[in-house]
Design a protein around this motif. Structure first.
Motif, PDB file in Angstrom:
ATOM      1  N   PRO A 238       0.831  -1.215   0.000  1.00 21.48           N
ATOM      2  CA  PRO A 238       0.000   0.000   0.000  1.00 21.48           C
ATOM      3  C   PRO A 238       0.859   1.256   0.000  1.00 21.48           C
ATOM      4  N   LEU A 239       0.301   2.317  -0.585  1.00 22.75           N
ATOM      5  CA  LEU A 239       1.046   3.568  -0.712  1.00 22.75           C
ATOM      6  C   LEU A 239       0.506   4.675   0.167  1.00 22.75           C
ATOM      7  N   THR A 240      -0.698   4.497   0.722  1.00 20.42           N
ATOM      8  CA  THR A 240      -1.295   5.539   1.561  1.00 20.42           C
ATOM      9  C   THR A 240      -1.746   4.931   2.879  1.00 20.42           C
ATOM     10  N   ALA A 241      -2.047   5.810   3.825  1.00 18.65           N
ATOM     11  CA  ALA A 241      -2.510   5.346   5.126  1.00 18.65           C
ATOM     12  C   ALA A 241      -3.862   4.653   5.009  1.00 18.65           C
ATOM     13  N   SER A 242      -4.754   5.192   4.162  1.00 13.67           N
ATOM     14  CA  SER A 242      -6.057   4.569   3.976  1.00 13.67           C
ATOM     15  C   SER A 242      -5.921   3.185   3.352  1.00 13.67           C
ATOM     16  N   ALA A 243      -5.025   3.052   2.370  1.00 17.49           N
ATOM     17  CA  ALA A 243      -4.812   1.745   1.747  1.00 17.49           C
ATOM     18  C   ALA A 243      -4.259   0.751   2.749  1.00 17.49           C
ATOM     19  N   TYR A 244      -3.400   1.188   3.654  1.00 14.23           N
ATOM     20  CA  TYR A 244      -2.875   0.298   4.691  1.00 14.23           C
ATOM     21  C   TYR A 244      -4.010  -0.196   5.603  1.00 14.23           C
ATOM     22  N   TRP A 245      -4.916   0.675   5.947  1.00 16.08           N
ATOM     23  CA  TRP A 245      -6.015   0.261   6.812  1.00 16.08           C
ATOM     24  C   TRP A 245      -6.938  -0.743   6.087  1.00 16.08           C
ATOM     25  N   HIS A 246      -7.188  -0.537   4.809  1.00 14.84           N
ATOM     26  CA  HIS A 246      -8.024  -1.484   4.064  1.00 14.84           C
ATOM     27  C   HIS A 246      -7.350  -2.848   3.985  1.00 14.84           C
ATOM     28  N   ARG A 247      -6.059  -2.886   3.734  1.00 16.91           N
ATOM     29  CA  ARG A 247      -5.342  -4.155   3.720  1.00 16.91           C
ATOM     30  C   ARG A 247      -5.325  -4.797   5.105  1.00 16.91           C
ATOM     31  N   TYR A 248      -5.197  -3.974   6.114  1.00 20.48           N
ATOM     32  CA  TYR A 248      -5.180  -4.502   7.485  1.00 20.48           C
ATOM     33  C   TYR A 248      -6.505  -5.185   7.823  1.00 20.48           C
ATOM     34  N   VAL A 249      -7.611  -4.536   7.510  1.00 19.39           N
ATOM     35  CA  VAL A 249      -8.922  -5.133   7.781  1.00 19.39           C
ATOM     36  C   VAL A 249      -9.116  -6.391   6.945  1.00 19.39           C
ATOM     37  N   GLU A 250      -8.686  -6.351   5.700  1.00 20.07           N
ATOM     38  CA  GLU A 250      -8.838  -7.526   4.824  1.00 20.07           C
ATOM     39  C   GLU A 250      -8.060  -8.714   5.348  1.00 20.07           C
ATOM     40  N   LEU A 251      -6.845  -8.470   5.829  1.00 18.99           N
ATOM     41  CA  LEU A 251      -6.013  -9.578   6.308  1.00 18.99           C
ATOM     42  C   LEU A 251      -6.381 -10.008   7.717  1.00 18.99           C
ATOM     43  N   ARG A 252      -6.793  -9.079   8.546  1.00 21.61           N
ATOM     44  CA  ARG A 252      -7.022  -9.390   9.964  1.00 21.61           C
ATOM     45  C   ARG A 252      -8.437  -9.902  10.200  1.00 21.61           C
ATOM     46  N   TYR A 253      -9.437  -9.271   9.604  1.00 18.24           N
ATOM     47  CA  TYR A 253     -10.832  -9.594   9.924  1.00 18.24           C
ATOM     48  C   TYR A 253     -11.603 -10.268   8.785  1.00 18.24           C
ATOM     49  N   LEU A 254     -11.122 -10.134   7.551  1.00 18.11           N
ATOM     50  CA  LEU A 254     -11.871 -10.691   6.416  1.00 18.11           C
ATOM     51  C   LEU A 254     -11.001 -11.606   5.555  1.00 18.11           C
ATOM     52  N   PRO A 255     -10.359 -12.610   6.138  1.00 23.53           N
ATOM     53  CA  PRO A 255      -9.596 -13.548   5.301  1.00 23.53           C
ATOM     54  C   PRO A 255     -10.541 -14.420   4.485  1.00 23.53           C
ATOM     55  N   ARG A 256     -10.084 -14.845   3.317  1.00 18.84           N
ATOM     56  CA  ARG A 256     -10.929 -15.631   2.423  1.00 18.84           C
ATOM     57  C   ARG A 256     -11.343 -16.973   3.036  1.00 18.84           C
ATOM     58  N   THR A 257     -10.539 -17.523   3.902  1.00 23.56           N
ATOM     59  CA  THR A 257     -10.895 -18.797   4.534  1.00 23.56           C
ATOM     60  C   THR A 257     -12.138 -18.679   5.412  1.00 23.56           C
ATOM     61  N   ILE A 258     -12.450 -17.454   5.829  1.00 27.05           N
ATOM     62  CA  ILE A 258     -13.659 -17.231   6.623  1.00 27.05           C
ATOM     63  C   ILE A 258     -14.759 -16.603   5.784  1.00 27.05           C
ATOM     64  N   VAL A 259     -14.385 -15.696   4.891  1.00 28.95           N
ATOM     65  CA  VAL A 259     -15.387 -14.974   4.110  1.00 28.95           C
ATOM     66  C   VAL A 259     -16.166 -15.904   3.190  1.00 28.95           C
ATOM     67  N   VAL A 260     -15.475 -16.788   2.460  1.00 26.15           N
ATOM     68  CA  VAL A 260     -16.157 -17.636   1.471  1.00 26.15           C
ATOM     69  C   VAL A 260     -17.147 -18.598   2.129  1.00 26.15           C
TER      70      VAL A 260
END
Length: 349
Positions: A118-140
């Protein structure tokens, strides 16, 4: 060499016949999943991620008054605020917690080997939520459970009462819109045939001489048709759905006399396979060998085999080797011999 080439070609075709059915089935399911993922899963996942990021994100555009700068001469070294260490994002515009940056950089490979940082602070937060709370092993798995549950309740709601009225009202509204009504109507016919409980119950498979005598077509008996038609025919009649090849979901309905319908020893699935394959797939109990003319058998159209004595004045033809053209010639010769010698007009002397 030609025999080897023909053997290779037949083997390749047999291999395609074995591989293509499961391969096409797998491709169809993959296409359906990609369609659901692109137009349902990803938008829902993006909406949930934006909501979570908006709730928990911590981004500082400037240095707070109570912040303690880290050792260093530049602000880019970061600071500590309320017991949390902050660092500058790669764009050099905003500050975000250091633990977010470390977690994203340490787990970015889980999204694939070619994921950019990620290049911005907002992009870092989106990646953080995706990896921490919304992993594909749980989302699917959760998505599939919720999606099926929603489909179940929608099917229950819109089958009776107010739900059916709402669907009918919506269909009438769409049918009045130009251009959209044509596409919607065609898609609805296909989906109703494939996914809905069929309103037409096929009783049995019959063969009828249609569209003319001597030409047989398969059809599905759907009922006993109408009383007035039965009275006009003076015998029981049947309503028969005549499907079209290779798409049996379309067709037309005819009414035939019950005595003119031949019951077939076929299941509904076997008949559909026969129609879809344009007559190529024949059930084992209905397969037949090509008839062969036996020696001494009576040939059609009055022709006789050479194994029997030839009648006087007729042309003997071996029907086992004769072509249709020679058969026509033999009939002409026999007819001419029966008519007797032709009269020759008298010549003037």
């Amino acid at each position: 060499m030609p025999a080897t080439r023909g053997t290779f070609r037949r083997a390749v075709l047999r291999g395609l016949g074995v591989v293509l059915p499961p391969l096409l089935t797998l491709v169809l399911f993959i296409w359906a999943w990609n369609l659901i993922e692109s137009y349902v899963l990803l938008p829902v996942e993006a909406g949930i991620r934006h909501a979570v990021v908006w709730t928990i994100r911590d981004i500082q555009p400037t240095l707070p008054a109570e912040a303690v700068e880290r050792a260093g001469t530049e602000l880019s070294a970061g600071f500590t605020y309320n017991g949390v260490d902050y660092v500058l994002d790669p764009a050099g515009r905003r500050f975000l917690p250091q633990y977010v940056v470390e977690y994203v950089n340490g787990n970015l490979d889980r999204l694939g080997p070619y994921q950019p940082s990620p290049l911005t602070a907002s992009a870092y937060w989106h990646r953080y939520v995706e990896l921490r709370y919304l992993p594909r092993t749980i989302v699917v798995p959760v998505f599939l459970i919720v999606f099926l549950a929603v489909l179940y309740f929608l099917g229950r709601i819109f089958t009776h009462g107010l739900g059916r009225w709402a669907i009918s009202t919506f269909d009438r509204f769409i049918s009045r819109l130009p251009l959209i009504s044509n596409v919607y109507g065609s898609v609805k016919q296909v989906t109703d045939f494939v996914f809905s409980d069929r309103q037409i119950e096929f009783n049995r498979v019959v063969a009828v001489e249609y569209p003319r005598k001597g030409m047989w077509s398969l059809g599905f008996v759907t009922g006993q048709s109408m009383l007035d038609i039965s009275k006009a025919a003076q015998e029981p009649v049947l309503s028969v759905l005549m499907p079209t090849s290779p798409m049996p979901m379309t067709g037309f309905t005819i009414t035939v006399r019950k005595s003119e319908a031949v019951d077939m020893n076929l299941t509904i699935d076997q008949a559909i396979q026969f129609i879809v394959s344009c007559g190529v797939v024949v059930p084992p109990n209905q397969q037949q060998n090509a008839p062969r003319l036996q020696a001494g058998a009576t040939a059609p159209h009055g022709l006789q085999s050479q194994t029997g004595p030839a009648q006087p004045g007729s042309a003997a033809v071996d029907v086992r080797n004769a072509s249709p053209w020679s058969a026509n010639l033999s009939v002409t010769s026999a007819d001419s011999s029966r008519e007797g010698p032709s009269e020759t007009p008298p010549q003037n002397t």
